[in-house]
Design a protein around this motif. Structure first.
Motif, PDB file in Angstrom:
ATOM      1  N   ASP A 123       5.103   6.499  -8.983  1.00  0.00           N
ATOM      2  CA  ASP A 123       3.963   6.848  -7.973  1.00  0.00           C
ATOM      3  C   ASP A 123       2.872   5.872  -8.046  1.00  0.00           C
ATOM      4  O   ASP A 123       1.674   6.207  -7.205  1.00  0.00           O
ATOM      5  CB  ASP A 123       3.432   8.152  -8.383  1.00  0.00           C
ATOM      6  N   HIS A 124       2.922   4.527  -8.496  1.00  0.00           N
ATOM      7  CA  HIS A 124       1.722   3.630  -8.331  1.00  0.00           C
ATOM      8  C   HIS A 124       2.037   2.869  -7.090  1.00  0.00           C
ATOM      9  O   HIS A 124       3.067   2.628  -6.538  1.00  0.00           O
ATOM     10  CB  HIS A 124       1.888   2.695  -9.640  1.00  0.00           C
ATOM     11  N   LEU A 125       0.920   2.261  -6.538  1.00  0.00           N
ATOM     12  CA  LEU A 125       1.157   1.450  -5.556  1.00  0.00           C
ATOM     13  C   LEU A 125       1.604   0.112  -5.823  1.00  0.00           C
ATOM     14  O   LEU A 125       1.379  -0.301  -6.826  1.00  0.00           O
ATOM     15  CB  LEU A 125      -0.386   1.281  -4.693  1.00  0.00           C
ATOM     16  N   ALA A 126       2.445  -0.164  -4.885  1.00  0.00           N
ATOM     17  CA  ALA A 126       3.316  -1.628  -5.380  1.00  0.00           C
ATOM     18  C   ALA A 126       2.408  -2.646  -5.547  1.00  0.00           C
ATOM     19  O   ALA A 126       2.806  -3.527  -6.353  1.00  0.00           O
ATOM     20  CB  ALA A 126       4.419  -1.615  -4.252  1.00  0.00           C
ATOM     21  N   GLY A 127       1.245  -2.643  -4.729  1.00  0.00           N
ATOM     22  CA  GLY A 127       0.498  -3.595  -4.980  1.00  0.00           C
ATOM     23  C   GLY A 127      -0.450  -3.847  -6.379  1.00  0.00           C
ATOM     24  O   GLY A 127      -0.775  -4.636  -6.506  1.00  0.00           O
ATOM     25  N   ASP A 128      -0.325  -2.632  -7.177  1.00  0.00           N
ATOM     26  CA  ASP A 128      -0.767  -2.543  -8.428  1.00  0.00           C
ATOM     27  C   ASP A 128       0.130  -2.905  -9.688  1.00  0.00           C
ATOM     28  O   ASP A 128      -0.450  -2.978 -10.462  1.00  0.00           O
ATOM     29  CB  ASP A 128      -1.303  -1.120  -8.845  1.00  0.00           C
ATOM     30  N   LEU A 129       1.291  -3.070  -9.229  1.00  0.00           N
ATOM     31  CA  LEU A 129       2.364  -3.575 -10.415  1.00  0.00           C
ATOM     32  C   LEU A 129       2.016  -4.996 -10.765  1.00  0.00           C
ATOM     33  O   LEU A 129       1.285  -5.721 -10.126  1.00  0.00           O
ATOM     34  CB  LEU A 129       3.620  -3.611  -9.749  1.00  0.00           C
ATOM     35  N   THR A 130       2.461  -5.369 -12.047  1.00  0.00           N
ATOM     36  CA  THR A 130       2.285  -6.580 -12.574  1.00  0.00           C
ATOM     37  C   THR A 130       3.370  -7.286 -11.760  1.00  0.00           C
ATOM     38  O   THR A 130       4.279  -6.909 -11.223  1.00  0.00           O
ATOM     39  CB  THR A 130       2.645  -6.594 -14.089  1.00  0.00           C
ATOM     40  N   TYR A 131       3.210  -8.688 -11.922  1.00  0.00           N
ATOM     41  CA  TYR A 131       4.119  -9.654 -11.371  1.00  0.00           C
ATOM     42  C   TYR A 131       5.684  -9.430 -11.475  1.00  0.00           C
ATOM     43  O   TYR A 131       6.214  -9.331 -10.762  1.00  0.00           O
ATOM     44  CB  TYR A 131       3.675 -11.239 -11.437  1.00  0.00           C
ATOM     45  N   ARG A 181       0.724  -1.239   0.036  1.00  0.00           N
ATOM     46  CA  ARG A 181       0.026  -0.004  -0.066  1.00  0.00           C
ATOM     47  C   ARG A 181       1.004   1.376  -0.185  1.00  0.00           C
ATOM     48  O   ARG A 181       0.199   2.222   0.216  1.00  0.00           O
ATOM     49  CB  ARG A 181      -0.863   0.076   1.257  1.00  0.00           C
ATOM     50  N   LEU A 182       2.123   1.092  -0.283  1.00  0.00           N
ATOM     51  CA  LEU A 182       2.975   2.333  -0.375  1.00  0.00           C
ATOM     52  C   LEU A 182       3.403   2.514  -1.926  1.00  0.00           C
ATOM     53  O   LEU A 182       3.311   1.397  -2.675  1.00  0.00           O
ATOM     54  CB  LEU A 182       4.331   2.085   0.448  1.00  0.00           C
ATOM     55  N   SER A 183       3.634   3.662  -2.373  1.00  0.00           N
ATOM     56  CA  SER A 183       4.097   3.789  -3.667  1.00  0.00           C
ATOM     57  C   SER A 183       5.450   3.060  -3.973  1.00  0.00           C
ATOM     58  O   SER A 183       6.192   2.677  -2.873  1.00  0.00           O
ATOM     59  CB  SER A 183       4.262   5.199  -4.379  1.00  0.00           C
ATOM     60  N   VAL A 184       5.592   2.837  -5.278  1.00  0.00           N
ATOM     61  CA  VAL A 184       6.863   2.162  -5.605  1.00  0.00           C
ATOM     62  C   VAL A 184       8.194   2.949  -5.038  1.00  0.00           C
ATOM     63  O   VAL A 184       9.022   2.319  -4.454  1.00  0.00           O
ATOM     64  CB  VAL A 184       6.940   1.905  -7.237  1.00  0.00           C
ATOM     65  N   PHE A 185       8.160   4.306  -5.420  1.00  0.00           N
ATOM     66  CA  PHE A 185       9.154   4.835  -4.624  1.00  0.00           C
ATOM     67  C   PHE A 185       9.342   4.995  -3.397  1.00  0.00           C
ATOM     68  O   PHE A 185      10.545   4.727  -3.189  1.00  0.00           O
ATOM     69  CB  PHE A 185       8.739   6.522  -5.374  1.00  0.00           C
ATOM     70  N   GLU A 186       8.264   4.930  -2.658  1.00  0.00           N
ATOM     71  CA  GLU A 186       8.474   4.825  -1.234  1.00  0.00           C
ATOM     72  C   GLU A 186       8.807   3.628  -0.864  1.00  0.00           C
ATOM     73  O   GLU A 186       9.721   3.444   0.140  1.00  0.00           O
ATOM     74  CB  GLU A 186       6.925   5.102  -0.474  1.00  0.00           C
TER      75      GLU A 186
END
Lengths: 257, 429
Positions: free
Chosen positions: A149-157, A100-105
């Motif tokens: 800036d995307h949530l890490a949980g929203d990334l592809t595998y 639930r944190l951004s990729v950057f974070e």
């Protein structure tokens, strides 16, 4: 393969490491010597204890006996965060990120730790330029800057796997442990992941668990075969695949299936 | 754009908080003091629960200890200690921090359910021990003190107490907001997501959690201190599980995932108690009902529903939504009417007064007064009212739910968990 001719120094050295869970003995005296600067793979059949070995080295489990040295100093019995600060970072077989944190974070948390800002309470993190620039740098190295800036949980595998590798880079460790970094990837994704691992581990020591022999051949200087809790052999990939004992224990078994 | 709007909104709220209270009556001024204290307490609690993902069921302990510490400092000032009265809440902060470090050290050794149970046990420890400790806690009757004047301030009126409270609450809220922007504030969120990974990135997870716990307890202590200043008294009831539960309910009804969500919950619950507790004895039942409905139909809380709409609904979409939402609200009001009618009827029929009337009427059931009218217990009208209300309200809700779903589809956006939400505030009426 580029073998080092300089005097060999161990980045990671395991001496007679044993581990038992109750009655069951999973590690029966593992001896492993990973040289500084090499890329080293651990292979072995399912249930051989590869992940357990990683968990012992990184401090998730305590060893039952034996000694583990990192850059010549014993890290046996240290908690995970101390081992990390001594210069060892690991990834996980099952993606282990901050969903639930951004990729950057996700990446910045590790960079903050490297800079020793572990309890920073008196300055906004947005004003810490060096830290944010370094985070961007790692973001670019793993090719995730469009997804910052995307949530890490929203990334592809496969993006999550790349993030997983990026996180092991953030703390500045010179010994990197990757647990099946290409598991579950397509052929193209695997090829990209291999290139990524090759470039980001340049100048560092890599120890990885890998099932895919083509990955092992293209990436690693040496291979250790772990079978039922002990190291059967350690050698170059070519000689390992020619080793009859290994073929019987592992490669033959896979060829038969 | 959004940023500017937020700043303007916060500025407007602040101006209102400063300018309006002098024109209000004593009751409202007092209610506002309680609202401010509850808001700070809920925000402090949510630092631990919402941001770090550590659900504490015993935050009354730190609130209560803050209150007792502040009262002891007030007693010392009465005895001649020269300490500026406006700085009293610092005693609450110090005590909250201290107790928070000790309790947090043990509680954060575990996570999840076990963490919650340890915090519950710690608060119960305070609740059961304090009535027997005469010295510090004043036994069962507690301790009392007086606000002493300082410089030009007398602190004799509610309004003065209000402004003192406002100052400390605004200061604390600003500090809590700033906290979320610091490296440690970001680490707090990371701990909530994945504690194991935090450890493998070189952080001592336990130490970090103790600090978070202590900061949360410190601001709870400030809230407790403000309550002590306002009430000039405190007793062991401050440690009761009721106080711990109240802050959990407020936070979740308001929305634990949004920074100001707990404030929404604290304001609505405190206002609700102030307005409704005089009207009916069943107000706690209604409060529980609202909590259940919010959890069922809008799990992200009121704040979550509002945020979902602000993010996803453009200005012209509101025209589309207004009709179905108004319809849903009507349905909600009708059902709320039925529920209130039934609850109050039950309260009358099974109440003590009515039992006496039955005895006087020698067994037969006399008519009773409710909402300014007389009702026969077996009269058709008596039972037709709630049935009609329920049927009409239910039909309207079902209809409007379909319409609302269609609207969201038309807008091409995902339906939030709050699609059914107007029903929940409707019941509160």
């Amino acid at each position: 393969m580029t073998r080092k001719t300089t005097p060999r120094t161990s980045a990671l050295q395991l001496t007679d490491v044993t581990k038992s869970f109750g009655e069951i003995s999973v590690m029966k005296g593992v001896n492993l010597d990973v040289e500084a600067g090499e890329r080293h793979a651990v292979i072995g059949p399912n249930g051989a204890g590869k992940s357990t070995l990683f968990n012992l080295i990184s401090g998730l489990f305590a060893v039952s006996g034996g000694d583990i040295c990192l850059n010549g100093r014993s890290i046996t019995g240290l908690p995970p965060h101390r081992i990390n600060r001594s210069g060892l970072a690991r990834s996980f077989q099952i993606t282990n990120i901050f969903h639930r944190l951004s990729v950057f974070e996700n990446l910045r948390i590790g960079v903050l730790a490297r800079h020793g800002v572990r309890f920073g309470l008196f300055q906004p993190v947005s004003r810490m330029r060096a830290i944010n620039e370094e985070t961007v740098d790692i973001l670019e190295r793993v090719g995730l800057e469009p997804r910052a800036d995307h949530l890490a949980g929203d990334l592809t595998y496969s993006e999550q796997r790349a993030l997983e590798i990026g996180m092991t880079l953030t703390t500045g460790a010179d010994v990197i442990l990757l647990d099946e970094p290409t598991a579950g990837m397509s052929r193209e994704e695997t090829a990209k992941a291999v290139e990524l691992i090759r470039s980001v581990t340049e100048g560092k020591t890599l120890l990885m668990v890998e099932h895919d022999m083509s990955v092992v051949f293209s990436l690693c200087d040496r291979v250790s075969v772990l079978v039922y809790g002990s190291i059967l052999a350690t050698d170059t990939p070519e000689r390992i695949s020619a080793n009859r004992q290994v073929q019987e224990a592992y490669l033959g078994e896979e060829a038969a299936t | 754009m959004t940023n500017m709007r937020n700043i303007l909104l916060i500025a407007a709220v602040l101006v209102a908080l400063v300018a309006v209270p002098p024109f209000l009556g004593l009751g409202w001024q007092n209610a506002l003091v309680n609202i401010l204290i509850a808001s700070l307490f809920a925000l402090a609690f949510n630092l631990l629960s919402g941001q770090a993902g550590l659900l504490s069921f015993g935050h009354a302990a730190y609130f209560g200890m803050g209150a007792f510490a502040t009262l002891h400092l007030m007693l010392a000032i009465e005895d001649g200690l020269s300490f500026p009265t406006p700085l009293l809440p610092l005693a609450g902060a110090a005590m909250g921090l201290l107790i928070g470090v000790v309790a947090g050290f043990f509680a954060t050794m575990r996570s999840g359910v076990y963490f919650a149970l340890v915090t519950l046990a710690i608060a119960e420890l305070f609740h059961s021990l304090t009535p027997h400790l005469q010295g510090f806690f004043g036994g069962e009757s507690g301790i009392s003190s007086m606000r002493m004047p300082w410089q030009g301030f007398v602190f004799g009126t509610v309004l003065e107490v209000y402004y003192l409270t406002l100052f400390w609450v605004v200061l604390s809220v600003m500090a809590l907001w700033a906290y979320t922007r610091t490296p440690f504030g970001r680490l707090t969120l990371a701990l909530r997501d994945n504690e194991q990974r935090v450890r493998f990135l070189g952080y001592n997870a336990h130490t970090s959690k103790v600090i978070i716990f202590a900061v949360s307890a410190m601001f709870s202590g400030v809230a407790g201190g403000l309550q002590a200043i306002s009430n000039e008294t405190a007793n062991y009831a401050l440690f009761s599980s009721h106080i711990s539960a109240q802050v959990v309910l407020q936070t979740f009804v308001g929305g634990a995932t949004i920074f100001f969500g707990p404030v929404v919950g604290a304001v609505s619950f405190t206002l609700f108690a102030y307005l409704v507790s005089d009207l009916t004895r069943s107000w706690l039942f209604y409060q529980g009902l609202i909590f259940v409905l919010v959890m069922l139909f809008a799990p992200t809380g009121i704040g979550g529903v509002v945020q979902h709409h602000l993010r996803n609904v453009r200005r012209d979409d509101w025209l589309l939504l207004a009709g179905p939402y108004a319809l849903a609200a009507t349905g909600g009001v009708l059902i709320a009417g039925a529920v209130i009618y039934l609850t109050e009827t039950v309260a009358v029929l099974f109440g003590e007064e009515y039992a006496v009337q039955i005895r006087n009427a020698e067994g037969s059931l006399p008519a009773y007064e409710m909402f300014g009218a007389w009702w026969e217990p077996f009269g058709i009208a008596t039972w037709l009212v709630p049935v009609v209300l329920l049927a009409a309200g239910g039909a309207i809700l079902v209809k409007s739910r379909g319409n609302i779903l269609k609207c969201w589809e038309k807008m091409g956006r995902e339906v939030g968990e709050g699609a059914h939400e107007p029903a929940a505030p409707g019941v509160a009426k």
